[in-house]
Design a protein around this motif. Sequence first.
Motif, mmCIF file in Angstrom:
data_model
loop_
_atom_site.group_PDB
_atom_site.id
_atom_site.type_symbol
_atom_site.label_atom_id
_atom_site.label_comp_id
_atom_site.label_asym_id
_atom_site.label_seq_id
_atom_site.Cartn_x
_atom_site.Cartn_y
_atom_site.Cartn_z
ATOM 1 N N GLY A 106 34.582 37.810 39.523
ATOM 2 C CA GLY A 106 35.708 37.251 38.777
ATOM 3 C C GLY A 106 36.426 36.179 39.574
ATOM 4 O O GLY A 106 35.857 35.519 40.450
ATOM 5 N N THR A 107 37.705 36.020 39.291
ATOM 6 C CA THR A 107 38.474 34.967 39.947
ATOM 7 C C THR A 107 38.558 35.194 41.448
ATOM 8 O O THR A 107 38.711 36.322 41.917
ATOM 9 C CB THR A 107 39.884 34.871 39.351
ATOM 10 N N GLN A 108 38.467 34.101 42.185
ATOM 11 C CA GLN A 108 38.619 34.138 43.644
ATOM 12 C C GLN A 108 39.988 33.600 44.061
ATOM 13 O O GLN A 108 40.253 33.450 45.248
ATOM 14 C CB GLN A 108 37.508 33.311 44.291
ATOM 15 N N HIS A 109 40.831 33.327 43.069
ATOM 16 C CA HIS A 109 42.181 32.833 43.352
ATOM 17 C C HIS A 109 43.061 34.015 43.743
ATOM 18 O O HIS A 109 43.189 34.987 42.989
ATOM 19 C CB HIS A 109 42.756 32.153 42.110
ATOM 20 N N PRO A 110 43.690 33.985 44.907
ATOM 21 C CA PRO A 110 44.459 35.148 45.372
ATOM 22 C C PRO A 110 45.673 35.464 44.512
ATOM 23 O O PRO A 110 46.183 36.592 44.557
ATOM 24 C CB PRO A 110 44.868 34.745 46.800
ATOM 25 N N GLU A 111 46.173 34.495 43.730
ATOM 26 C CA GLU A 111 47.375 34.732 42.948
ATOM 27 C C GLU A 111 47.084 34.914 41.451
ATOM 28 O O GLU A 111 48.008 35.009 40.651
ATOM 29 C CB GLU A 111 48.361 33.566 43.124
ATOM 30 N N ARG A 112 45.809 34.933 41.102
ATOM 31 C CA ARG A 112 45.469 35.056 39.686
ATOM 32 C C ARG A 112 44.886 36.440 39.394
ATOM 33 O O ARG A 112 44.110 36.973 40.176
ATOM 34 C CB ARG A 112 44.446 33.983 39.286
ATOM 35 N N LYS A 113 45.237 36.996 38.253
ATOM 36 C CA LYS A 113 44.654 38.244 37.778
ATOM 37 C C LYS A 113 43.859 37.946 36.525
ATOM 38 O O LYS A 113 44.407 37.497 35.522
ATOM 39 C CB LYS A 113 45.740 39.277 37.479
ATOM 40 N N ASN A 114 42.547 38.184 36.611
ATOM 41 C CA ASN A 114 41.641 37.867 35.504
ATOM 42 C C ASN A 114 41.807 36.403 35.090
ATOM 43 O O ASN A 114 41.631 35.511 35.904
ATOM 44 C CB ASN A 114 41.853 38.826 34.337
#
Length: 274
Positions: free
Chosen positions: A241-249
């Motif tokens: 899934g997302t690899q952005h530390p501040e994003r959820k799904n």
Amino acid sequence: MLPPAARLAARRLLGLATSSASESAAARRLSRSPISYAAAGCSSRLFSTALNYHLDSPENNPDMPWEFTEANMKKVNEILSHYPSNYRQSGIIPMLDLAQQQHGGWVPVAAMNAIAKIVGVAPIRVYEVATFYTMFNRTKVGKYHLLVCGTTPCMIRGSREIEEALLEHLGVKRNEVTSDGLFSVGEMECMGCCVNAPMIAVADYSKGSEGYTYNYYEDLTPKRVVEIVEMLKRGETPPRGTQHPERKNCGPAGGNTTLHGEPKPPPCRDLDAC
């Protein structure tokens, strides 16, 4: 630079164009239409078209023995149970997918022939499906087949840099397999995660059909995609899934900016009356 398979296919097709009627039956099977050298010189389309032709090789020819494993044959029977007996050919796509998982990520012509025999159709009916859908690989891929999304949203967000980072790190060109057989890099059109662009999909054939996985990795950077490759090489499982530390799904980075409470019901109808 074209992949070796494409160069070989082009050379073989050009040879067929000038071959006489007395040449081998195997060559005649490859092409019924003459192709001129002039046509080959004026367009690169010949080379892409050549990839849809089957070229006999020691590891991919119709005389190879091939059959589903006992476990997968049970899955085949379950697939066919979904269709009326006179529509068994409807199971060709899921059976090709199962064959690809069993065979390490690609479908040899012998597997297509086996599927044709099971569903009771001419082999050409299976070839038509296998060559039409890009999800079916006609040549060897790595145990981890990395597919970079190249459609507009991902391209704008840096998918070309993602692909360049992968190819440079692995030391291969697109559609080539690393010398250890672990990785190959391909391109795929829109995978439906535009909001989290850029992204790749990883088809994991390292554990056969029983352990096959197909995961998305989103919000990538060139650095992060290389880290994912190294984790796979070590036998680890990267967080999908997302690899952005501040994003959820697929939510906005940093949290929601709207819809903080319970949404109001539409005023046009009484939901309790339903």
